[in-house]
Write a protein that holds these residues in place. Sequence first.
Motif, mmCIF file in Angstrom:
data_model
loop_
_atom_site.group_PDB
_atom_site.id
_atom_site.type_symbol
_atom_site.label_atom_id
_atom_site.label_comp_id
_atom_site.label_asym_id
_atom_site.label_seq_id
_atom_site.Cartn_x
_atom_site.Cartn_y
_atom_site.Cartn_z
ATOM 1 N N LYS A 1 0.827 -1.199 0.000
ATOM 2 C CA LYS A 1 0.000 0.000 0.000
ATOM 3 C C LYS A 1 0.866 1.255 0.000
ATOM 4 O O LYS A 1 0.625 2.190 -0.753
ATOM 5 C CB LYS A 1 -0.930 -0.020 1.206
ATOM 6 C CG LYS A 1 -1.991 -1.115 1.150
ATOM 7 C CD LYS A 1 -2.901 -1.060 2.350
ATOM 8 C CE LYS A 1 -3.976 -2.141 2.265
ATOM 9 N NZ LYS A 1 -4.863 -2.127 3.437
ATOM 10 N N LEU A 2 1.874 1.279 0.883
ATOM 11 C CA LEU A 2 2.750 2.448 0.930
ATOM 12 C C LEU A 2 3.580 2.566 -0.341
ATOM 13 O O LEU A 2 3.812 3.657 -0.849
ATOM 14 C CB LEU A 2 3.676 2.369 2.149
ATOM 15 C CG LEU A 2 3.037 2.655 3.506
ATOM 16 C CD1 LEU A 2 4.060 2.526 4.612
ATOM 17 C CD2 LEU A 2 2.424 4.050 3.526
ATOM 18 N N GLY A 3 4.031 1.414 -0.856
ATOM 19 C CA GLY A 3 4.818 1.427 -2.083
ATOM 20 C C GLY A 3 4.026 1.959 -3.258
ATOM 21 O O GLY A 3 4.556 2.687 -4.107
ATOM 22 N N ASP A 4 2.750 1.618 -3.319
ATOM 23 C CA ASP A 4 1.896 2.106 -4.401
ATOM 24 C C ASP A 4 1.761 3.630 -4.335
ATOM 25 O O ASP A 4 1.763 4.315 -5.362
ATOM 26 C CB ASP A 4 0.504 1.463 -4.322
ATOM 27 C CG ASP A 4 0.553 -0.021 -4.660
ATOM 28 O OD1 ASP A 4 1.532 -0.444 -5.301
ATOM 29 O OD2 ASP A 4 -0.375 -0.743 -4.269
ATOM 30 N N ILE A 5 1.636 4.152 -3.112
ATOM 31 C CA ILE A 5 1.542 5.602 -2.936
ATOM 32 C C ILE A 5 2.809 6.275 -3.439
ATOM 33 O O ILE A 5 2.764 7.296 -4.136
ATOM 34 C CB ILE A 5 1.297 5.945 -1.448
ATOM 35 C CG1 ILE A 5 -0.106 5.491 -1.040
ATOM 36 C CG2 ILE A 5 1.471 7.444 -1.191
ATOM 37 C CD1 ILE A 5 -0.396 5.645 0.438
ATOM 38 N N LEU A 6 3.957 5.688 -3.090
ATOM 39 C CA LEU A 6 5.232 6.250 -3.523
ATOM 40 C C LEU A 6 5.350 6.243 -5.047
ATOM 41 O O LEU A 6 5.742 7.242 -5.663
ATOM 42 C CB LEU A 6 6.387 5.472 -2.902
ATOM 43 C CG LEU A 6 7.794 5.864 -3.373
ATOM 44 C CD1 LEU A 6 8.093 7.310 -3.002
ATOM 45 C CD2 LEU A 6 8.834 4.929 -2.805
#
Length: 234
Positions: A14-19
């Motif tokens: 989830k955080l990687g997708d945001i990045l």
Amino acid sequence: MIKHRKALPYSIGKLGDILMWGLVLIWIGFLVNFANEFVPRLTTSVKAIKVSKTADDVFIILGASLVTYYLYQVFEKKMPKVTPMQVPIDMGSSKLSPGAYLISSNVPLEDVVKFLKGKSMLAITRRPQDYEKLGIPYIWLTKTEGENTIYPTNLPKLLHTMVTHANGNTAFILDGLEYLILENGFESVMKFLSSARDYIITKGSILITFVGEKTLDDHQLAVLKRELKELEII
């Protein structure tokens, strides 16, 4: 970043997708900014030119916002919130000077805990269940995301966590040295330990590191002993 995503503080999820979306929007903004050089040649519409010149700023601002959110989540909000445990005062460890020490992995954990009475203890470990049984706060070295966890290759974050918790009465127990070496390499871990030792001495704290002598070669063990003092608990 995609190639080395497993080494990121938090794997692509989830955080990687945001990045990744943040970086994509920033690049779109740069491309639109580049395209703006040709818009006046393609149209004389003032409105179209204004929209085009505004679009690049919008994309860059949105992208920068997502990247900022990612960095906040990883390095601030996701920082383990652990309160070291205060145990009754005892003179056993009060004579131990601030610094970093080595101790054999054959020494029972209970003996180390007794020795450190009077200190606020925080464990950095691959065996969280052992410390949970003793009521000692811990940071779990693991590739699984969760509460009070740190990715094993994120040594800068681990160092920052230790510095944040260090004070004149803190004792850190590092129980996962071999695992850190396996994931990062011996040289990187030694740089981490050297920096941790210096910060800990400055803060007046103690670091005790478990080591199995048979798990390291003679050269590695010699280098380790030059940086950390050997400690025997009688």
